[in-house]
Design an enzyme around this catalytic site. Sequence first.
Site, PDB file in Angstrom:
ATOM      1  N   ARG A   1      35.998  55.613  40.626  1.00 29.02           N
ATOM      2  CA  ARG A   1      35.192  54.509  41.163  1.00 29.02           C
ATOM      3  C   ARG A   1      34.612  54.879  42.523  1.00 29.02           C
ATOM      4  O   ARG A   1      35.098  55.771  43.192  1.00 29.02           O
ATOM      5  CB  ARG A   1      36.089  53.287  41.414  1.00 29.02           C
ATOM      6  CG  ARG A   1      36.696  52.666  40.226  1.00 29.02           C
ATOM      7  CD  ARG A   1      37.739  51.636  40.645  1.00 29.02           C
ATOM      8  NE  ARG A   1      37.156  50.505  41.370  1.00 29.02           N
ATOM      9  CZ  ARG A   1      37.851  49.464  41.801  1.00 29.02           C
ATOM     10  NH1 ARG A   1      39.145  49.400  41.585  1.00 29.02           N
ATOM     11  NH2 ARG A   1      37.262  48.475  42.447  1.00 29.02           N
TER      12      ARG A   1
ATOM     13  N   HIS B   1      45.570  39.238  44.760  1.00 31.39           N
ATOM     14  CA  HIS B   1      45.894  38.951  43.365  1.00 31.39           C
ATOM     15  C   HIS B   1      45.777  37.468  43.024  1.00 31.39           C
ATOM     16  O   HIS B   1      45.132  37.132  42.041  1.00 31.39           O
ATOM     17  CB  HIS B   1      47.217  39.539  42.880  1.00 31.39           C
ATOM     18  CG  HIS B   1      47.210  39.552  41.385  1.00 31.39           C
ATOM     19  ND1 HIS B   1      46.517  40.496  40.670  1.00 31.39           N
ATOM     20  CD2 HIS B   1      47.634  38.651  40.489  1.00 31.39           C
ATOM     21  CE1 HIS B   1      46.549  40.173  39.382  1.00 31.39           C
ATOM     22  NE2 HIS B   1      47.222  39.061  39.247  1.00 31.39           N
TER      23      HIS B   1
ATOM     24  N   ASP C   1      34.763   9.043  45.692  1.00 33.75           N
ATOM     25  CA  ASP C   1      34.266  10.280  46.294  1.00 33.75           C
ATOM     26  C   ASP C   1      35.465  11.173  46.549  1.00 33.75           C
ATOM     27  O   ASP C   1      36.564  10.878  46.081  1.00 33.75           O
ATOM     28  CB  ASP C   1      33.513   9.998  47.608  1.00 33.75           C
ATOM     29  CG  ASP C   1      32.512  11.119  47.933  1.00 33.75           C
ATOM     30  OD1 ASP C   1      32.961  12.232  48.284  1.00 33.75           O
ATOM     31  OD2 ASP C   1      31.289  10.890  47.833  1.00 33.75           O
TER      32      ASP C   1
ATOM     33  N   HIS D   1      51.086  45.571  41.849  1.00 38.30           N
ATOM     34  CA  HIS D   1      50.548  46.366  40.734  1.00 38.30           C
ATOM     35  C   HIS D   1      49.196  46.979  41.099  1.00 38.30           C
ATOM     36  O   HIS D   1      48.703  47.837  40.380  1.00 38.30           O
ATOM     37  CB  HIS D   1      50.471  45.553  39.431  1.00 38.30           C
ATOM     38  CG  HIS D   1      49.505  44.411  39.453  1.00 38.30           C
ATOM     39  ND1 HIS D   1      49.710  43.279  38.724  1.00 38.30           N
ATOM     40  CD2 HIS D   1      48.336  44.212  40.103  1.00 38.30           C
ATOM     41  CE1 HIS D   1      48.704  42.443  38.915  1.00 38.30           C
ATOM     42  NE2 HIS D   1      47.862  42.993  39.740  1.00 38.30           N
ATOM     43  N   HIS D   2      48.623  46.541  42.233  1.00 40.64           N
ATOM     44  CA  HIS D   2      47.409  47.195  42.729  1.00 40.64           C
ATOM     45  C   HIS D   2      47.751  48.438  43.544  1.00 40.64           C
ATOM     46  O   HIS D   2      46.857  49.115  44.040  1.00 40.64           O
ATOM     47  CB  HIS D   2      46.610  46.236  43.622  1.00 40.64           C
ATOM     48  CG  HIS D   2      46.101  45.025  42.888  1.00 40.64           C
ATOM     49  ND1 HIS D   2      44.927  45.024  42.186  1.00 40.64           N
ATOM     50  CD2 HIS D   2      46.621  43.787  42.744  1.00 40.64           C
ATOM     51  CE1 HIS D   2      44.739  43.821  41.635  1.00 40.64           C
ATOM     52  NE2 HIS D   2      45.754  43.062  41.966  1.00 40.64           N
TER      53      HIS D   2
ATOM     54  N   SER E   1      36.432  27.777  55.025  1.00 40.72           N
ATOM     55  CA  SER E   1      35.737  26.898  54.081  1.00 40.72           C
ATOM     56  C   SER E   1      36.608  26.602  52.866  1.00 40.72           C
ATOM     57  O   SER E   1      36.766  25.443  52.467  1.00 40.72           O
ATOM     58  CB  SER E   1      34.429  27.563  53.636  1.00 40.72           C
ATOM     59  OG  SER E   1      33.915  26.942  52.484  1.00 40.72           O
ATOM     60  N   SER E   2      37.197  27.649  52.290  1.00 37.92           N
ATOM     61  CA  SER E   2      38.014  27.469  51.089  1.00 37.92           C
ATOM     62  C   SER E   2      39.300  26.705  51.375  1.00 37.92           C
ATOM     63  O   SER E   2      39.747  25.904  50.551  1.00 37.92           O
ATOM     64  CB  SER E   2      38.350  28.830  50.472  1.00 37.92           C
ATOM     65  OG  SER E   2      37.214  29.373  49.844  1.00 37.92           O
TER      66      SER E   2
ATOM     67  N   GLU F   1      43.835  35.549  44.354  1.00 38.06           N
ATOM     68  CA  GLU F   1      42.386  35.327  44.375  1.00 38.06           C
ATOM     69  C   GLU F   1      41.759  35.523  43.002  1.00 38.06           C
ATOM     70  O   GLU F   1      40.885  34.745  42.598  1.00 38.06           O
ATOM     71  CB  GLU F   1      41.731  36.266  45.404  1.00 38.06           C
ATOM     72  CG  GLU F   1      40.219  36.320  45.355  1.00 38.06           C
ATOM     73  CD  GLU F   1      39.530  35.029  45.775  1.00 38.06           C
ATOM     74  OE1 GLU F   1      38.331  34.876  45.492  1.00 38.06           O
ATOM     75  OE2 GLU F   1      40.181  34.168  46.387  1.00 38.06           O
TER      76      GLU F   1
ATOM     77  N   HIS G   1      28.213  43.773  47.098  1.00 37.68           N
ATOM     78  CA  HIS G   1      28.158  43.220  45.736  1.00 37.68           C
ATOM     79  C   HIS G   1      29.438  42.442  45.441  1.00 37.68           C
ATOM     80  O   HIS G   1      29.390  41.307  44.965  1.00 37.68           O
ATOM     81  CB  HIS G   1      27.967  44.352  44.719  1.00 37.68           C
ATOM     82  CG  HIS G   1      28.258  43.955  43.300  1.00 37.68           C
ATOM     83  ND1 HIS G   1      27.449  43.097  42.583  1.00 37.68           N
ATOM     84  CD2 HIS G   1      29.275  44.287  42.466  1.00 37.68           C
ATOM     85  CE1 HIS G   1      27.959  42.929  41.364  1.00 37.68           C
ATOM     86  NE2 HIS G   1      29.072  43.633  41.266  1.00 37.68           N
TER      87      HIS G   1
ATOM     88  N   TRP H   1      35.623  46.241  48.884  1.00 33.76           N
ATOM     89  CA  TRP H   1      35.953  44.854  49.262  1.00 33.76           C
ATOM     90  C   TRP H   1      37.381  44.738  49.781  1.00 33.76           C
ATOM     91  O   TRP H   1      37.742  43.738  50.388  1.00 33.76           O
ATOM     92  CB  TRP H   1      35.695  43.887  48.104  1.00 33.76           C
ATOM     93  CG  TRP H   1      36.823  43.682  47.125  1.00 33.76           C
ATOM     94  CD1 TRP H   1      37.228  44.555  46.170  1.00 33.76           C
ATOM     95  CD2 TRP H   1      37.661  42.519  46.999  1.00 33.76           C
ATOM     96  NE1 TRP H   1      38.265  44.011  45.448  1.00 33.76           N
ATOM     97  CE2 TRP H   1      38.551  42.764  45.933  1.00 33.76           C
ATOM     98  CE3 TRP H   1      37.734  41.290  47.665  1.00 33.76           C
ATOM     99  CZ2 TRP H   1      39.516  41.838  45.523  1.00 33.76           C
ATOM    100  CZ3 TRP H   1      38.695  40.375  47.249  1.00 33.76           C
ATOM    101  CH2 TRP H   1      39.577  40.650  46.196  1.00 33.76           C
TER     102      TRP H   1
ATOM    103  N   SER I   1      38.322  24.637  28.414  1.00 30.91           N
ATOM    104  CA  SER I   1      39.093  23.628  27.673  1.00 30.91           C
ATOM    105  C   SER I   1      38.221  22.419  27.342  1.00 30.91           C
ATOM    106  O   SER I   1      38.264  21.891  26.228  1.00 30.91           O
ATOM    107  CB  SER I   1      40.308  23.183  28.493  1.00 30.91           C
ATOM    108  OG  SER I   1      41.208  24.258  28.665  1.00 30.91           O
TER     109      SER I   1
ATOM    110  N   THR J   1      48.938  33.165  29.428  1.00 33.52           N
ATOM    111  CA  THR J   1      47.534  33.402  29.092  1.00 33.52           C
ATOM    112  C   THR J   1      47.335  33.321  27.581  1.00 33.52           C
ATOM    113  O   THR J   1      46.363  32.722  27.092  1.00 33.52           O
ATOM    114  CB  THR J   1      47.083  34.781  29.611  1.00 33.52           C
ATOM    115  OG1 THR J   1      47.459  34.904  30.985  1.00 33.52           O
ATOM    116  CG2 THR J   1      45.573  34.924  29.500  1.00 33.52           C
TER     117      THR J   1
ATOM    118  N   TYR K   1      43.075  34.997  40.185  1.00 32.46           N
ATOM    119  CA  TYR K   1      43.418  33.833  39.364  1.00 32.46           C
ATOM    120  C   TYR K   1      42.675  32.597  39.851  1.00 32.46           C
ATOM    121  O   TYR K   1      42.315  31.726  39.052  1.00 32.46           O
ATOM    122  CB  TYR K   1      44.936  33.638  39.325  1.00 32.46           C
ATOM    123  CG  TYR K   1      45.577  34.725  38.512  1.00 32.46           C
ATOM    124  CD1 TYR K   1      45.440  34.726  37.122  1.00 32.46           C
ATOM    125  CD2 TYR K   1      46.228  35.796  39.112  1.00 32.46           C
ATOM    126  CE1 TYR K   1      45.952  35.756  36.359  1.00 32.46           C
ATOM    127  CE2 TYR K   1      46.750  36.831  38.353  1.00 32.46           C
ATOM    128  CZ  TYR K   1      46.606  36.807  36.976  1.00 32.46           C
ATOM    129  OH  TYR K   1      47.095  37.833  36.224  1.00 32.46           O
TER     130      TYR K   1
ATOM    131  N   LYS L   1      47.235  29.814  26.352  1.00 31.23           N
ATOM    132  CA  LYS L   1      45.929  29.183  26.522  1.00 31.23           C
ATOM    133  C   LYS L   1      44.945  29.636  25.441  1.00 31.23           C
ATOM    134  O   LYS L   1      44.266  28.812  24.824  1.00 31.23           O
ATOM    135  CB  LYS L   1      45.361  29.478  27.920  1.00 31.23           C
ATOM    136  CG  LYS L   1      46.204  28.874  29.040  1.00 31.23           C
ATOM    137  CD  LYS L   1      45.441  28.765  30.350  1.00 31.23           C
ATOM    138  CE  LYS L   1      44.450  27.635  30.353  1.00 31.23           C
ATOM    139  NZ  LYS L   1      45.074  26.302  30.243  1.00 31.23           N
TER     140      LYS L   1
END
EC number: 7.1.1.9
Length: 514
Positions: free
Chosen positions: A438, A240, A91, A290-291, A156-157, A242, A61, A126, A255, A316, A244, A319
């Site tokens: 979890r 982390h 292009d 922090h994880h 790919s990314s 990721e 998932h 994950w 926006s 943040t 963002y 924004k």
Amino acid sequence: MFINRWLFSTNHKDIGTLYLLFGAWAGMVGTALSILIRAELGQPGALLGDDQIYNVIVTAHAFVMIFFMVMPMMIGGFGNWLVPLMIGAPDMAFPRMNNMSFWLLPPSFLLLLASSMVEAGAGTGWTVYPPLAGNLAHAGASVDLTIFSLHLAGVSSILGAINFITTIINMKPPAMTQYQTPLFVWSVLITAVLLLLSLPVLAAGITMLLTDRNLNTTFFDPAGGGDPILYQHLFWFFGHPEVYILILPGFGIISHVVTYYSGKKEPFGYMGMVWAMMSIGFLGFIVWAHHMFTVGLDVDTRAYFTSATMIIAIPTGVKVFSWLATLHGGNIKWSPAMLWALGFIFLFTVGGLTGIVLSNSSLDIVLHDTYYVVAHFHYVLSMGAVFAIMAGFVHWFPLFSGFTLDDTWAKAHFAIMFVGVNMTFFPQHFLGLSGMPRRYSDYPDAYTTWNTVSSMGSFISLTAVLIMIFMIWEAFASKREVMSVSYASTNLEWLHGCPPPYHTFEEPTYVKVK
């Protein structure tokens, strides 16, 4: 010729369409997996009857939603479609590499699905932490296939990131500076930089895990002088940034949508918005531990990561308040896209507040690996990233297809989805505060009520997905063409009509600078 157009495409619009279709399809798979999770947790006792398969579903998932739904739709879909149009480029800079970026994803998806079909599947979460992901706890090919899947998605990314960075820096009209590009273009540029810097670290970490599993190395095995904590550092140095990467293009989309439906010609505080995204991108790289507050970091390390994480709330907040200021005094049009954007602002802020709670290392000791964390990141993903995708989709659908969605269905879809996701994830805060962990397929009876409510909410969300499918079918069946577009002069992507011709900006673009 069908094959030439869709398999060997070098057109940013067609590749963007492929990304959107692939992402939508993967989103259905990810939704199906999430429904299985919530069905299992809907009442105490076993449904699937096996904790391994439950964890395989949870892992799949996460991977499907992150790598095959959010990233392809936001970066590949909206990015490909809109970035060249918004900067007046004919292009992307590397059109064939663009095609390869897309066609690496279906094989990657196939490998991920294959990993669940062989042996017992990859029930690692994950994060794929060793020693659980090692060759004792997960013997067989499952985790190896998952690692290869991640390698392909990562390549790919990275290729996509190189392409976007080159396009945005190099293919603007000569008179246009970077500070004259729309905020969505900025958000994609910053996202691409984050991808380029973080993915190689993930690749290194999972490659070391691969050799630990198959070639008897001991990078993460204390018996041979390794350290499983090293893997966590490598993974989260990617993981982390990721998160963002998943939200920044959404910021860009919001926006645009908020500005458009407030009847404004520009967003409030353009430079502040750019600065905020750049700050978030930079800070995202220096908060990863922090994880890991529960792994035994020094107290001074914990103090640093706590305060550094809290600092991210400042850009943040810039924004969020700039979006509110953009709304202020505007001629507000309550279109479906605007509803998604307003939902985004509110719910993303709620998710951000629970993030501030979790950034306190002392509190996180208690909350780590509970449903409070699940509630937090689903508020910012399931109601941040997904709401942004929906806002962008219903806003730009006429541009992509040439047809208009039915307003009533679109609003109904929003309302049902809004109720569904909140009903699913709000109770999970209570479960987490009560200590429900979890990644477990069963729980003590005390947790029954809120789990049942949460599972009911997930079925409401499923209904919303079905309505969305109907809504898209209805638009293509009714063929209501676009009459006119407001504010096209300040929204360059609409300039060529709906849909735009196959090739746009064939001659060099010129910008008059006042």
